[in-house]
Design an enzyme around this catalytic site. Structure first.
Site, PDB file in Angstrom:
ATOM      1  N   SER A 119       0.757  -1.246   0.200  1.00  0.00           N
ATOM      2  CA  SER A 119      -0.113   0.023  -0.063  1.00  0.00           C
ATOM      3  C   SER A 119       0.760   1.179   0.038  1.00  0.00           C
ATOM      4  CB  SER A 119      -0.802  -0.095   1.372  1.00  0.00           C
ATOM      5  OG  SER A 119      -1.456   1.274   1.484  1.00  0.00           O
ATOM      6  N   TYR A 143      -2.283   5.331  -3.966  1.00  0.00           N
ATOM      7  CA  TYR A 143      -3.442   6.142  -3.549  1.00  0.00           C
ATOM      8  C   TYR A 143      -2.928   7.446  -4.395  1.00  0.00           C
ATOM      9  CZ  TYR A 143      -6.256   3.542  -0.182  1.00  0.00           C
ATOM     10  OH  TYR A 143      -7.079   2.912   0.375  1.00  0.00           O
ATOM     11  N   THR A 169      -6.180   2.485  -6.632  1.00  0.00           N
ATOM     12  CA  THR A 169      -7.370   2.496  -5.852  1.00  0.00           C
ATOM     13  C   THR A 169      -8.383   3.499  -6.086  1.00  0.00           C
ATOM     14  OG1 THR A 169      -6.441   0.971  -4.259  1.00  0.00           O
ATOM     15  CG2 THR A 169      -8.405   1.804  -3.404  1.00  0.00           C
ATOM     16  N   LYS A 244      -8.676  -0.736  -8.678  1.00  0.00           N
ATOM     17  CA  LYS A 244      -9.112  -1.313  -7.754  1.00  0.00           C
ATOM     18  C   LYS A 244     -10.489  -0.680  -7.003  1.00  0.00           C
ATOM     19  CE  LYS A 244      -7.974  -3.234  -3.139  1.00  0.00           C
ATOM     20  NZ  LYS A 244      -8.437  -2.519  -2.171  1.00  0.00           N
ATOM     21  N   HIS A 268     -13.807  -2.718  -0.872  1.00  0.00           N
ATOM     22  CA  HIS A 268     -12.852  -2.364   0.315  1.00  0.00           C
ATOM     23  C   HIS A 268     -13.151  -2.851   1.817  1.00  0.00           C
ATOM     24  CE1 HIS A 268      -9.639   0.870   0.396  1.00  0.00           C
ATOM     25  NE2 HIS A 268      -9.512   0.630   1.736  1.00  0.00           N
TER      26      HIS A 268
HETATM   27  C1  LIG Z   1      -6.691  -2.698   7.809  1.00  0.00           C
HETATM   28  C2  LIG Z   1      -6.926  -2.533   6.234  1.00  0.00           C
HETATM   29  C3  LIG Z   1      -6.225  -1.422   5.512  1.00  0.00           C
HETATM   30  C4  LIG Z   1      -6.486  -1.377   4.141  1.00  0.00           C
HETATM   31  N1  LIG Z   1      -5.684  -0.629   3.329  1.00  0.00           N
HETATM   32  C5  LIG Z   1      -5.877  -0.276   2.005  1.00  0.00           C
HETATM   33  C6  LIG Z   1      -4.894   0.221   1.301  1.00  0.00           C
HETATM   34  O1  LIG Z   1      -4.186   0.954   1.935  1.00  0.00           O
HETATM   35  N2  LIG Z   1      -5.172   0.271   0.004  1.00  0.00           N
HETATM   36  C7  LIG Z   1      -6.391  -0.402  -0.557  1.00  0.00           C
HETATM   37  O2  LIG Z   1      -6.399  -0.506  -2.000  1.00  0.00           O
HETATM   38  N3  LIG Z   1      -6.991  -1.088   0.150  1.00  0.00           N
HETATM   39  C8  LIG Z   1      -7.042  -1.401   1.434  1.00  0.00           C
HETATM   40  N4  LIG Z   1      -7.739  -2.084   2.320  1.00  0.00           N
HETATM   41  C9  LIG Z   1      -8.828  -2.818   1.492  1.00  0.00           C
HETATM   42  C10 LIG Z   1      -8.330  -4.270   1.107  1.00  0.00           C
HETATM   43  O3  LIG Z   1      -7.116  -4.032  -0.014  1.00  0.00           O
HETATM   44  C11 LIG Z   1      -9.185  -5.205   0.603  1.00  0.00           C
HETATM   45  O4  LIG Z   1     -10.121  -4.615  -0.382  1.00  0.00           O
HETATM   46  C12 LIG Z   1     -10.431  -5.630   1.842  1.00  0.00           C
HETATM   47  O5  LIG Z   1      -9.411  -5.924   3.023  1.00  0.00           O
HETATM   48  C13 LIG Z   1     -10.961  -6.888   1.353  1.00  0.00           C
HETATM   49  O6  LIG Z   1     -11.896  -7.377   2.330  1.00  0.00           O
HETATM   50  P1  LIG Z   1     -11.757  -8.454   3.533  1.00  0.00           P
HETATM   51  O7  LIG Z   1     -10.669  -7.513   4.422  1.00  0.00           O
HETATM   52  O8  LIG Z   1     -12.962  -8.859   3.830  1.00  0.00           O
HETATM   53  O9  LIG Z   1     -10.731  -9.601   2.725  1.00  0.00           O
HETATM   54  C14 LIG Z   1      -7.563  -2.080   3.715  1.00  0.00           C
HETATM   55  C15 LIG Z   1      -8.080  -2.956   4.355  1.00  0.00           C
HETATM   56  C16 LIG Z   1      -7.842  -3.035   5.588  1.00  0.00           C
HETATM   57  C17 LIG Z   1      -8.842  -4.327   6.645  1.00  0.00           C
END
Ligand SMILES: Cc1cc2nc3c(=O)[nH]c(=O)nc-3n(C[C@H](O)[C@H](O)[C@H](O)COP(=O)(O)O)c2cc1C
Length: 375
Positions: A119, A143, A169, A244, A268
């Site tokens: 990320s 981002y 994203t 994404k 997300h």
């Molecule tokens: C703690 C956390 C931080 C996240 N940070 C980002 C990020 O920096 N960039 C991004 O594109 N998605 C981020 N996401 C979303 C994840 O890429 C992903 O879409 C999501 O966690 C999938 O769902 P799940 O946790 O139910 O498997 C984050 C999710 C979580 C739980």
């Protein structure tokens, strides 16, 4: 006081991924756990994401002459050979889960023969991840900043470090209303290494993570996305761009026309629009519109090998996992991350065996059933 992250190392015993959450709750500071676990508003979307898989059935097929040794999980994504169709979703601030943060996750995903995605808001730099990844593939998730100097500086580093693709994203023009973060007054205790690196050369006054909340960080990022941004990121990076955060067929079509090399169907993990549909529910209609023009990554709510199976059978080419990876990281570092992937591989193999499918191509060609089919 300095933030105390887990230093646990080693494979973890897993019965199922759901049960990891309670173990992690006891092994992590409350604010950090709330940030990782939580979803937006009433967490309806968070719950729906996982439950929606239950509405589709895999038909047992037992006359296919398949033995467990025939089961082959290997596949390809954007020309990259993978030992499993399960990849890691990019997640910010992994130093919250473990002292080694993204370095350990990258190691664990390499052990699993899969892909790590860093990320923009990671606690480690792109260069640190590249070093530990060695020959193993990694992606960089962008981002976009309102400041193009940051975008140029960062994409150049991603390209030079050997990232195989950029994940752009687009679903977070504003942070979802996440009540745990408000209740806990959660602020990131550790800096975001890639923001800090930029600030060292070109301080534009932006916050770089430490002492900031997620909404303040999102407020600095680009908000108004148009198809032109995809062309811009493609041109700057010279890498395949995966867009994404797509949930509507219309947006899928728009981003493909704008040059996206792959689309990542995700809400997300229920952290953004609480009133939206489950990610799995929108997958078939998106796959139909995409019509194999580009590959599809799917995430949000995947907790079982059967969920992976169903996503592949509904149009996904690979399936990404979010929170459970951070739980594995917290409970066992790199080995813990690998344990999570191996647990899903094990469950997926059993489902493939019982569904009469011996490889990922035949899983993708499987028809799923609903209650309507049995009336
Ligand atoms: C703690 C956390 C931080 C996240 N940070 C980002 C990020 O920096 N960039 C991004 O594109 N998605 C981020 N996401 C979303 C994840 O890429 C992903 O879409 C999501 O966690 C999938 O769902 P799940 O946790 O139910 O498997 C984050 C999710 C979580 C739980």
């Amino acid at each position: 006081v300095d933030y105390q992250a887990s230093i646990k190392e080693g494979p973890i015993k897993i019965i199922n991924l759901d049960e990891l959450e309670d173990q992690v709750a006891k092994n992590m500071e409350k604010g950090a756990f709330g940030y990782i676990r939580g979803g937006a508003e009433d967490e309806l979307n968070l719950d729906k994401n996982t439950r929606s898989f239950d509405r589709k059935y895999i038909m047992p097929r037992v006359m296919q002459g398949i033995e467990i040794k025939d089961i082959d999980l290997s596949t390809q994504f954007l020309g990259i050979d993978l030992k499993t169709p399960i990849i890691q979703a990019p997640m910010a601030a992994q130093g919250l889960a473990h002292q080694d943060g993204e370095i350990a996750t990258a190691r664990g995903m390499a052990q699993a023969g899969s892909i790590f995605s860093l990320s923009t808001y990671g606690n480690k730099t792109i260069e640190e991840v590249a070093e530990v990844s060695g020959e193993s593939p990694f992606f960089f998730q962008l981002y976009m900043s309102k400041n193009n100097a940051f975008n140029e500086f960062t994409l150049k580093r991603a390209k030079e470090s050997g990232a195989k693709a950029i994940i752009l994203t687009v679903d977070s023009p504003v942070g979802g209303y996440r009540e745990d973060d408000i209740r806990n007054n959660f602020q990131f205790p550790l800096g975001f290494a890639n923001l800090e690196l930029f600030a060292k050369q070109n301080d534009d006054g932006s916050k770089t993570g430490k002492g900031a909340g997620i909404s303040e960080i999102y407020a600095q990022a680009k908000q108004a996305f148009t198809p032109a941004d995809i062309a811009y990121v493609k041109k700057l990076s010279g890498l395949p761009v995966i867009v994404k955060g797509i949930q509507s067929p219309e947006d899928a079509d728009r981003v493909i026309k704008a040059g996206a090399d792959a689309i990542w169907v995700s809400n997300h993990g229920g952290r953004q629009l609480d009133s939206g549909p489950a990610s799995f529910d929108v997958l078939p209609s998106i796959a139909k519109v995409v019509n194999k023009r580009v590959p599809i990554v799917f995430d949000s709510g995947v907790r079982r090998g059967s969920h992976v199976f169903k996503a592949l059978a509904s149009g996904a080419d690979v399936v990404a996992i979010g929170r459970p990876i951070l739980y594995g990281l917290n409970l066992g570092g790199a080995e813990g991350v690998n344990s999570v992937i191996q647990q899903l591989n094990k469950e997926l193999s059993i489902n493939m065996m019982l569904g009469g499918t011996k490889n990922i191509e035949s899983v993708k060609a499987t028809t799923l059933y609903t209650d309507k089919d049995f009336q």
